[in-house]
Design a protein around this motif. Structure first.
Motif, PDB file in Angstrom:
ATOM      1  N   ASP A 413       0.828  -1.213   0.000  1.00 11.87           N
ATOM      2  CA  ASP A 413       0.000   0.000   0.000  1.00 11.87           C
ATOM      3  C   ASP A 413       0.859   1.257   0.000  1.00 11.87           C
ATOM      4  OD1 ASP A 413      -2.207  -1.586   0.002  1.00 11.87           O
ATOM      5  OD2 ASP A 413      -2.639  -1.366   2.142  1.00 11.87           O
ATOM      6  N   LYS A 414       1.966   1.220   0.708  1.00 10.34           N
ATOM      7  CA  LYS A 414       2.872   2.368   0.754  1.00 10.34           C
ATOM      8  C   LYS A 414       3.457   2.642  -0.626  1.00 10.34           C
ATOM      9  CE  LYS A 414       5.910   5.315   2.626  1.00 10.34           C
ATOM     10  NZ  LYS A 414       5.551   6.617   3.212  1.00 10.34           N
ATOM     11  N   ILE A 415       3.867   1.583  -1.314  1.00 11.93           N
ATOM     12  CA  ILE A 415       4.438   1.739  -2.654  1.00 11.93           C
ATOM     13  C   ILE A 415       3.415   2.346  -3.599  1.00 11.93           C
ATOM     14  CG2 ILE A 415       5.378   0.499  -4.646  1.00 11.93           C
ATOM     15  CD1 ILE A 415       6.514  -1.548  -2.650  1.00 11.93           C
ATOM     16  N   ASN A 416       2.205   1.797  -3.619  1.00 10.45           N
ATOM     17  CA  ASN A 416       1.165   2.293  -4.525  1.00 10.45           C
ATOM     18  C   ASN A 416       0.725   3.703  -4.155  1.00 10.45           C
ATOM     19  OD1 ASN A 416       0.970   0.098  -6.280  1.00 10.45           O
ATOM     20  ND2 ASN A 416      -0.363  -1.035  -4.878  1.00 10.45           N
ATOM     21  N   SER A 417       0.704   4.010  -2.861  1.00 12.52           N
ATOM     22  CA  SER A 417       0.281   5.334  -2.427  1.00 12.52           C
ATOM     23  C   SER A 417       1.246   6.409  -2.893  1.00 12.52           C
ATOM     24  CB  SER A 417       0.155   5.370  -0.904  1.00 12.52           C
ATOM     25  OG  SER A 417      -0.107   6.666  -0.440  1.00 12.52           O
ATOM     26  N   VAL A 418       2.540   6.137  -2.767  1.00  7.70           N
ATOM     27  CA  VAL A 418       3.551   7.120  -3.147  1.00  7.70           C
ATOM     28  C   VAL A 418       3.635   7.280  -4.663  1.00  7.70           C
ATOM     29  CG1 VAL A 418       6.025   7.642  -3.119  1.00  7.70           C
ATOM     30  CG2 VAL A 418       4.898   6.793  -1.055  1.00  7.70           C
ATOM     31  N   LEU A 419       3.568   6.160  -5.386  1.00  8.42           N
ATOM     32  CA  LEU A 419       3.773   6.198  -6.833  1.00  8.42           C
ATOM     33  C   LEU A 419       2.505   6.472  -7.623  1.00  8.42           C
ATOM     34  CD1 LEU A 419       6.239   3.193  -7.279  1.00  8.42           C
ATOM     35  CD2 LEU A 419       6.773   5.624  -7.099  1.00  8.42           C
ATOM     36  N   GLY A 420       1.352   6.242  -7.003  1.00 11.69           N
ATOM     37  CA  GLY A 420       0.111   6.388  -7.764  1.00 11.69           C
ATOM     38  C   GLY A 420      -0.136   5.221  -8.692  1.00 11.69           C
ATOM     39  N   TYR A 421       0.559   4.091  -8.455  1.00 13.33           N
ATOM     40  CA  TYR A 421       0.361   2.891  -9.261  1.00 13.33           C
ATOM     41  C   TYR A 421      -0.745   2.037  -8.623  1.00 13.33           C
ATOM     42  CZ  TYR A 421       5.005   3.690 -11.409  1.00 13.33           C
ATOM     43  OH  TYR A 421       6.078   4.197 -12.069  1.00 13.33           O
ATOM     44  N   ASN A 422      -1.043   0.959  -9.305  1.00 13.10           N
ATOM     45  CA  ASN A 422      -1.935  -0.059  -8.752  1.00 13.10           C
ATOM     46  C   ASN A 422      -1.255  -1.409  -8.946  1.00 13.10           C
ATOM     47  OD1 ASN A 422      -4.177  -1.206  -7.548  1.00 13.10           O
ATOM     48  ND2 ASN A 422      -5.326  -1.334  -9.480  1.00 13.10           N
ATOM     49  N   LEU A 423      -0.053  -1.533  -8.355  1.00 12.84           N
ATOM     50  CA  LEU A 423       0.764  -2.725  -8.560  1.00 12.84           C
ATOM     51  C   LEU A 423       0.284  -3.863  -7.678  1.00 12.84           C
ATOM     52  CD1 LEU A 423       4.313  -1.098  -8.587  1.00 12.84           C
ATOM     53  CD2 LEU A 423       2.833  -1.572 -10.524  1.00 12.84           C
ATOM     54  N   THR A 424       0.501  -5.070  -8.174  1.00 13.45           N
ATOM     55  CA  THR A 424       0.203  -6.278  -7.386  1.00 13.45           C
ATOM     56  C   THR A 424       1.463  -6.740  -6.675  1.00 13.45           C
ATOM     57  OG1 THR A 424       0.751  -7.797  -9.185  1.00 13.45           O
ATOM     58  CG2 THR A 424      -1.514  -6.924  -9.114  1.00 13.45           C
ATOM     59  N   VAL A 425       1.287  -7.701  -5.785  1.00 16.00           N
ATOM     60  CA  VAL A 425       2.431  -8.284  -5.090  1.00 16.00           C
ATOM     61  C   VAL A 425       3.418  -8.867  -6.086  1.00 16.00           C
ATOM     62  CG1 VAL A 425       3.154 -10.177  -3.575  1.00 16.00           C
ATOM     63  CG2 VAL A 425       1.211  -8.740  -2.931  1.00 16.00           C
ATOM     64  N   GLU A 426       2.899  -9.536  -7.135  1.00 13.34           N
ATOM     65  CA  GLU A 426       3.777 -10.161  -8.122  1.00 13.34           C
ATOM     66  C   GLU A 426       4.532  -9.116  -8.935  1.00 13.34           C
ATOM     67  OE1 GLU A 426       4.732 -13.265  -8.426  1.00 13.34           O
ATOM     68  OE2 GLU A 426       3.554 -13.559  -6.601  1.00 13.34           O
ATOM     69  N   ASP A 427       3.879  -7.973  -9.217  1.00 11.58           N
ATOM     70  CA  ASP A 427       4.571  -6.906  -9.943  1.00 11.58           C
ATOM     71  C   ASP A 427       5.796  -6.440  -9.164  1.00 11.58           C
ATOM     72  OD1 ASP A 427       2.730  -6.875 -12.011  1.00 11.58           O
ATOM     73  OD2 ASP A 427       1.453  -5.382 -11.038  1.00 11.58           O
ATOM     74  N   VAL A 428       5.624  -6.199  -7.887  1.00 12.98           N
ATOM     75  CA  VAL A 428       6.720  -5.695  -7.054  1.00 12.98           C
ATOM     76  C   VAL A 428       7.768  -6.777  -6.843  1.00 12.98           C
ATOM     77  CG1 VAL A 428       7.327  -4.732  -4.805  1.00 12.98           C
ATOM     78  CG2 VAL A 428       5.185  -4.053  -5.924  1.00 12.98           C
ATOM     79  N   ARG A 429       7.319  -8.027  -6.619  1.00 14.33           N
ATOM     80  CA  ARG A 429       8.257  -9.128  -6.452  1.00 14.33           C
ATOM     81  C   ARG A 429       9.146  -9.268  -7.692  1.00 14.33           C
ATOM     82  NH1 ARG A 429       7.261 -13.904  -3.345  1.00 14.33           N
ATOM     83  NH2 ARG A 429       5.013 -13.629  -3.640  1.00 14.33           N
ATOM     84  N   GLU A 430       8.558  -9.100  -8.879  1.00 13.78           N
ATOM     85  CA  GLU A 430       9.308  -9.224 -10.125  1.00 13.78           C
ATOM     86  C   GLU A 430      10.368  -8.129 -10.240  1.00 13.78           C
ATOM     87  OE1 GLU A 430      10.556 -10.830 -13.714  1.00 13.78           O
ATOM     88  OE2 GLU A 430       9.248 -11.672 -12.145  1.00 13.78           O
ATOM     89  N   VAL A 431      10.034  -6.928  -9.771  1.00 19.01           N
ATOM     90  CA  VAL A 431      11.018  -5.834  -9.788  1.00 19.01           C
ATOM     91  C   VAL A 431      12.228  -6.195  -8.939  1.00 19.01           C
ATOM     92  CG1 VAL A 431      11.468  -3.473  -9.007  1.00 19.01           C
ATOM     93  CG2 VAL A 431       9.389  -3.982 -10.299  1.00 19.01           C
ATOM     94  N   PHE A 432      11.997  -6.663  -7.713  1.00 18.64           N
ATOM     95  CA  PHE A 432      13.103  -7.007  -6.833  1.00 18.64           C
ATOM     96  C   PHE A 432      13.886  -8.207  -7.365  1.00 18.64           C
ATOM     97  CE2 PHE A 432      10.349  -4.991  -3.382  1.00 18.64           C
ATOM     98  CZ  PHE A 432      11.007  -3.780  -3.492  1.00 18.64           C
ATOM     99  N   LYS A 433      13.202  -9.096  -8.079  1.00 23.08           N
ATOM    100  CA  LYS A 433      13.888 -10.230  -8.698  1.00 23.08           C
ATOM    101  C   LYS A 433      14.858  -9.743  -9.769  1.00 23.08           C
ATOM    102  CE  LYS A 433      13.034 -14.514 -11.280  1.00 23.08           C
ATOM    103  NZ  LYS A 433      11.994 -15.381 -11.908  1.00 23.08           N
ATOM    104  N   LYS A 434      14.405  -8.777 -10.587  1.00 24.11           N
ATOM    105  CA  LYS A 434      15.271  -8.227 -11.630  1.00 24.11           C
ATOM    106  C   LYS A 434      16.482  -7.525 -11.029  1.00 24.11           C
ATOM    107  CE  LYS A 434      11.749  -7.498 -15.210  1.00 24.11           C
ATOM    108  NZ  LYS A 434      11.022  -6.476 -16.025  1.00 24.11           N
ATOM    109  N   LEU A 435      16.283  -6.892  -9.880  1.00 28.05           N
ATOM    110  CA  LEU A 435      17.375  -6.185  -9.223  1.00 28.05           C
ATOM    111  C   LEU A 435      18.319  -7.122  -8.478  1.00 28.05           C
ATOM    112  CD1 LEU A 435      15.299  -3.191  -7.829  1.00 28.05           C
ATOM    113  CD2 LEU A 435      17.095  -3.031  -9.554  1.00 28.05           C
ATOM    114  N   LYS A 436      17.963  -8.410  -8.423  1.00 27.89           N
ATOM    115  CA  LYS A 436      18.744  -9.418  -7.693  1.00 27.89           C
ATOM    116  C   LYS A 436      18.756  -9.131  -6.185  1.00 27.89           C
ATOM    117  CE  LYS A 436      19.813 -11.267 -11.686  1.00 27.89           C
ATOM    118  NZ  LYS A 436      18.985 -10.422 -12.563  1.00 27.89           N
ATOM    119  N   PHE A 437      17.593  -8.659  -5.675  1.00 28.62           N
ATOM    120  CA  PHE A 437      17.404  -8.477  -4.241  1.00 28.62           C
ATOM    121  C   PHE A 437      16.612  -9.671  -3.713  1.00 28.62           C
ATOM    122  CE2 PHE A 437      17.227  -3.509  -4.447  1.00 28.62           C
ATOM    123  CZ  PHE A 437      18.524  -3.498  -4.937  1.00 28.62           C
ATOM    124  N   ASN A 438      17.025 -10.232  -2.615  1.00 32.31           N
ATOM    125  CA  ASN A 438      16.232 -11.285  -1.966  1.00 32.31           C
ATOM    126  C   ASN A 438      15.028 -10.645  -1.279  1.00 32.31           C
ATOM    127  OD1 ASN A 438      17.959 -13.394  -2.701  1.00 32.31           O
ATOM    128  ND2 ASN A 438      19.298 -13.004  -0.949  1.00 32.31           N
TER     129      ASN A 438
END
Length: 788
Positions: A413-438
Motif C-alpha cells: 500500500d505504501k508503494i502504490n500510495s507514493v507512486l500512484g500505481y496499482n501494482l500487485t504483489v507479483e509486480d513488485v516481487r518481479e522488480v526485486f527479482k530483476k534487481l537481484k534483491f532477496n
C-alpha cells in the motif's frame, strides 16, 4: 563511465541485445549516456597476405604489393616502412569507410592500388594505446591469422562502448559488475561473479609484513602478497578491455590492478614487495611532508591528507596515487596488494587539491566493503593465472565497517500510495527479482534484503524509487487526483508580498545566492562574518550574499548593456550571515527601479517618491498602517546621503530605501530592501472595511514655508491631528527650494480632502479644522503660511 559490451558480457549475457537497445533500456532506468561507439571503425576489412612487395621506382618509401585477400589478389600501393613479403595484414577494400575517409581505387605513380593496408590508428584506435611499431607502420598479424576472415574479430576488437553520465549516488555503476547488474534488469538474465579461487603457498604473509593503521580516516585495509610474478605483456583480452575503458596497457601485473578496479569498482594498489620493507602503515600526513608520486611529480602534503608509509616515509598517497619508490617495474618479482576503503571526504579534499585519478573518483563516492574483499581475492586469482604468481597464505586485515546486508520492510500500500500505481504483489516481487534483491512477502509486506553493493539504498523510499524506475514510468496510467486539495500554507506571506509587488507593476527576477567577495558588505551597515563556499564553481561567486541589492544591480547592468533603460524589478530570497559563530538566514525583499514607469510621449520617471509610495502601499496592504515611519541616519556609503531613508515599523528598523550613490552609476537607480522576517515579527493589524462616503467632500490646498531640516512626515502628522475625523486624505502636490524663498527654507504644498459619511460638509464646518491645522503646523514646525 564506459560500458564495454564484451567486458560486461563476461558477467551477464548481452549477445542477444543490440547495443542501441541496451543503451535505451539503461536510459529508461535513469542512466543517461553521451555516446555509443565501436572500439574500432571500418567496414569491408579483411585479413590479407602480402605475396609480393617491390619498391616503386622514383619513390623513397612506396611499395607496390600484391595482397591475397582470399577471394582475389589485389594490387595495393603501401608507404609503410615495415611492409614486406610474407606478412599477414589488415586490408581495407574499395569502398571501406574509415575515420579518415572512404577508400577508393586509384593510381599511384603509375601503379594501380585497389585498397589500403592499414595501421591500427587508421581504424580509430588512439595512438596512446599502441606500441611504437604500430604508430610508425602497419599492423602485422600473427601467422595463425586466416586470410579472407574479419581482422576485427581476429584481434578481438569487435567491441561496442556506451559512455554513461552517471548520477552521483550510483557509485556501484562505476564498475563492469555494477553495469552488469543494471543490464540484467533489462535482459532478465542472471549475473555471474568473477572467479576468485587460487592456491595458497605455505609461506604466511604475517611472517614477512606487519600492518599499522594510525588514523580514523582508514575504514578498511587489507593486504595480500604474491611472490614470483613474471612481468610480461598482458593477454589480448585484458589489453582490449582496458582500451575500451580508456586505460592504457603497461604490463600484465599493473594491468591486472586496473582490470580488477574496472571489474569490481574497488581500486587496488600493487607495491614492489622488495622495495617496501617489513611494514605498511596508514596515517595522516605531516604538514609540508613531500611525496613523489607515480607520475614523477613531487607533492606537498598537509595533515588532512592520508599517506601510506613503510613505517617511516610515505610510499603512497592513499586513495589517489601510489609513490614512485615502490613502483612495479620490469624487475619486480614479489608484489604486495593493498585493497582499502578510506574516508571519502578526506580523499575528495586531497584529489581536489593535488590530482584527480580513476581511483580517487571511486573513493570519493564511497565503496562497498564486501567488494573490497572480493577485489583482493580476484587480484590474487588473476596474478596466479596471468602472471604465474604464488599467493602467500593469509592476509593482513583491518576493518571497521559492517559487512551485513541491509534489511528493509515496506508495504505494498505504501508503494502504490507514493507512486500512484496499482501494482500487485507479483509486480513488485518481479522488480526485486530483476534487481537481484532477496525478498520475502507476507500479508503484502515485503522484507527486502539489499546487497551492500547498493549503498544508495537505505530507507523504504529508496526501494519505492527502484520500483518506479524498473517498473517504468511509461506504464503509469494517467489519472486525475482523487483526493481533496487546498492551497499550501507554506510561504503564504511571501506569496502575498509577491502578488502585491506584481500588482504594483514590478517584475520578479531570480538571481544567484553566491556573489563576489568584494560585494558582500555593500548596501549594509550590519556587522557579520563571511560565509565562504568550500568548492566554488567560479572565482566570481565564492561567498553567500547578505544583501540582495548587489544581485539586482548586476541585473540592471546586464539590461543596460543591452540598451534596456527602464527597469522595475524585485526579488524575494534569502540573505546569509555568520554572527557569533551561528549561520543566519533571513528572508528579504529587494526592489530596483530606474528609468520610466509609464509609456508613451509623456513618460513619467522613477524618483524617490515613487519608491517611497511603493513601500507605503506594501506596508499598508500588509496591515501596518499608521505604524511605519521613515528615518534618516548614517547610511551605507553605496546609498545617496540625502535621498535615502530607513524603513521603521513599530520602532524597529526593517529595511532601507533610496537612490544608489551617483559614484556607482550615473543613472538614477533606486533600491529598496526589507527584511521580511523582521517585518513579520510585528503582528499586522486587521484590515478594516471602510465604506466610501456617499456625500461629496471638500478639497483645500495649503502651502507652508518650512526650515530645511523639518521632516515632511512630521508636518503630515500635525495636519492629521488638526484635521480630526473630517480630514480623510493628505497629499503633497508641490515642493520648492529656490530664490523665491529664504535660504535654508523650503516650500511644501498640501492638498487636504475633507468628507463625512453622514452628510455633505459646508465651509463653516471644515474651517475650524482647517484653522487648527495651520495653527499646529506654524507653532510646532516654525512654519510660515504661504499665501501665493
Amino acid at each position: 563511465m564506459k560500458l564495454s559490451k564484451k567486458f560486461v558480457n563476461d558477467y551477464t549475457p548481452l549477445d542477444k541485445i543490440d547495443i542501441h537497445e541496451l543503451a535505451n533500456g539503461m536510459l529508461k532506468l535513469g542512466n543517461e549516456y553521451e555516446s555509443i561507439t565501436s572500439l574500432v571503425s571500418g567496414n569491408k576489412l579483411v585479413i590479407g597476405e602480402v605475396i609480393e612487395c617491390e619498391n616503386v621506382s622514383g619513390s623513397d618509401h612506396l611499395h607496390a604489393c600484391k595482397v591475397n585477400v582470399g577471394s582475389e589478389v589485389l594490387n595495393i600501393v603501401c608507404g609503410a616502412p615495415n611492409v614486406k613479403k610474407g606478412i599477414k595484414v589488415i586490408v581495407a577494400l574499395d569502398g571501406c569507410v574509415l575515420p579518415g575517409g572512404t577508400i577508393k581505387k586509384t593510381i599511384v605513380m603509375g601503379h594501380e592500388s585497389n585498397g589500403m593496408i592499414c595501421a591500427l590508428f587508421e581504424l580509430g584506435i588512439d595512438k596512446k594505446f599502441l606500441k611504437e611499431e604500430d604508430i610508425n607502420g602497419i599492423h602485422i598479424l600473427n601467422k595463425d591469422a586466416k586470410v579472407g576472415e574479419n581482422p576485427i574479430s581476429y584481434l578481438e576488437l569487435d567491441d561496442e562502448i556506451i559512455d554513461f553520465e552517471l548520477t552521483a549516488n550510483r557509485a556501484d555503476e562505476l564498475s563492469m559488475l555494477g553495469l552488469a547488474y543494471e543490464s540484467a534488469v533489462i535482459t532478465g538474465e542472471d549475473v555471474t561473479l568473477p572467479e576468485l579461487t587460487y592456491k595458497e603457498d605455505k609461506e604466511d604473509i604475517k611472517d614477512l609484513l606487519e600492518l599499522k593503521v594510525e588514523t580514523p580516516n582508514v575504514y578498511t585495509f587489507i593486504l595480500k602478497r604474491v611472490n614470483n610474478v613474471l612481468i610480461e605483456e598482458s593477454p589480448t583480452f585484458i589489453k582490449n578491455r582496458l582500451m575500451a575503458c580508456g586505460v592504457r596497457s603497461i604490463n600484465n601485473v599493473v594491468d591486472i590492478s586496473n582490470y580488477v578496479m574496472l571489474e569490481t569498482g574497488q581500486p587496488l594498489h600493487f607495491y614492489d614487495a622488495d622495495k617496501l620493507g617489513k611494514t605498511i602503515a596508514a596515517r595522516n600526513a605531516n604538514n609540508n611532508e613531500k611525496l613523489v608520486t607515480l607520475d614523477n611529480q613531487e607533492r606537498l602534503l598537509s595533515e588532512e591528507d592520508i599517506v601510506i608509509t613503510n613505517g617511516k616515509d610515505p610510499i603512497g598517497l592513499a586513495g589517489v596515487m601510489g609513490g614512485l619508490t615502490t613502483e612495479i617495474d620490469e624487475n619486480t618479482k614479489n608484489v604486495v596488494i593493498e585493497c582499502a576503503i578510506f574516508n571519502p571526504i578526506s580523499i575528495r579534499k586531497t584529489s581536489k587539491k593535488l590530482i584527480r585519478s580513476e581511483a580517487s573518483i571511486r573513493y570519493e563516492k564511497g565503496l562497498d566493503v564486501n567488494r573490497c574483499y572480493m577485489a583482493i581475492e580476484r587480484a590474487c586469482n588473476m596474478l596466479e593465472k596471468y602472471a604465474s604468481g604464488k599467493v602467500l597464505k593469509g592476509k593482513l586485515e583491518y576493518n571497521t565497517l559492517d559487512r551485513n546486508e541491509k534489511v528493509i520492510n515496506i508495504k505494498l500500500d505504501k508503494i502504490n500510495s507514493v507512486l500512484g500505481y496499482n501494482l500487485t504483489v507479483e509486480d513488485v516481487r518481479e522488480v526485486f527479482k530483476k534487481l537481484k534483491f532477496n525478498v520475502e512477502v507476507k500479508d503484502k509486506l515485503f522484507k527486502v534484503t539489499v546487497p551492500t553493493r547498493r549503498m544508495d539504498i537505505s530507507i523504504p523510499e529508496d526501494l519505492i524509487e527502484e520500483v518506479s524506475r524498473v517498473y517504468g514510468v511509461d506504464n503509469i496510467e494517467s489519472t486525475l487526483p482523487i483526493f481533496e486539495s487546498s492551497p499550501s500554507k507554506h510561504n503564504i506571506k511571501d506569496r502575498i508580498v509577491r502578488d502585491k509587488m506584481v500588482s504594483l507593476g514590478l517584475n520578479e527576477v531570480i538571481t544567484y545566492s553566491l556573489i563576489n567577495i568584494d560585494d558582500v558588505f555593500k548596501f549594509t551597515n550590519d556587522e557579520f562574518g563571511l560565509i565562504k563556499i568550500l568548492d566554488p564553481l567560479t572565482e566570481e561567486r565564492t561567498v553567500l550574499r547578505h544583501s540582495l541589492i548587489t544581485s539586482l544591480l548586476d541585473v540592471y547592468k546586464y539590461n543596460k548593456s543591452r540598451n534596456i533603460k527602464d527597469l522595475s524589478i524585485f526579488e524575494i530570497a534569502r540573505g546569509f550571515s555568520l554572527i557569533n559563530g551561528e549561520y543566519i538566514e533571513e528572508n528579504k525583499l529587494a526592489c530596483l527601479l530606474t528609468g520610466a514607469y509609464t509609456e508613451g510621449l509623456n513618460k513619467e520617471y522613477h524618483d524617490f517618491y515613487t519608491v517611497k509610495g511603493i513601500v507605503e502601499e506594501l506596508l499598508e496592504y500588509l496591515g501596518y498602517q499608521n505604524r511605519y515611519s521613515f528615518v534618516v541616519k548614517e547610511f551605507p556609503e553605496e546609498m545617496h546621503p540625502t535621498k535615502s531613508a530607513y524603513i521603521v515599523v513599530s520602532g524597529k528598523v526593517v529595511g532601507l530605501m533610496g537612490q544608489v550613490h551617483p559614484r556607482l552609476t550615473k543613472d538614477e537607480v533606486y533600491v529598496v530592501e526589507i527584511n521580511l522576517d523582521l517585518l513579520f515579527e510585528n503582528k499586522a493589524g486587521r484590515l478594516k472595511y471602510r465604506e466610501t462616503s456617499k456625500f461629496p467632500g471638500i478639497s483645500k490646498d495649503v502651502a507652508f514655508v518650512l526650515p530645511l531640516d523639518v521632516r515632511n512626515e512630521d508636518v503630515i502628522a500635525s495636519i492629521k491631528q488638526g484635521g480630526g475625523k473630517l480630514l480623510s486624505k493628505v497629499e503633497v502636490f508641490d515642493y520648492y527650494e529656490g530664490d523665491k524663498i529664504e535660504k535654508n527654507k523650503k516650500s511644501i504644498a498640501y492638498n487636504l480632502y475633507f468628507e463625512s459619511n453622514e452628510k455633505t460638509l459646508s465651509d463653516e464646518e471644515i474651517n475650524p479644522a482647517f484653522d487648527k491645522i495651520i495653527e499646529l503646523v506654524v507653532k510646532r514646525h516654525n512654519a510660515i503660511l504661504r499665501d501665493k
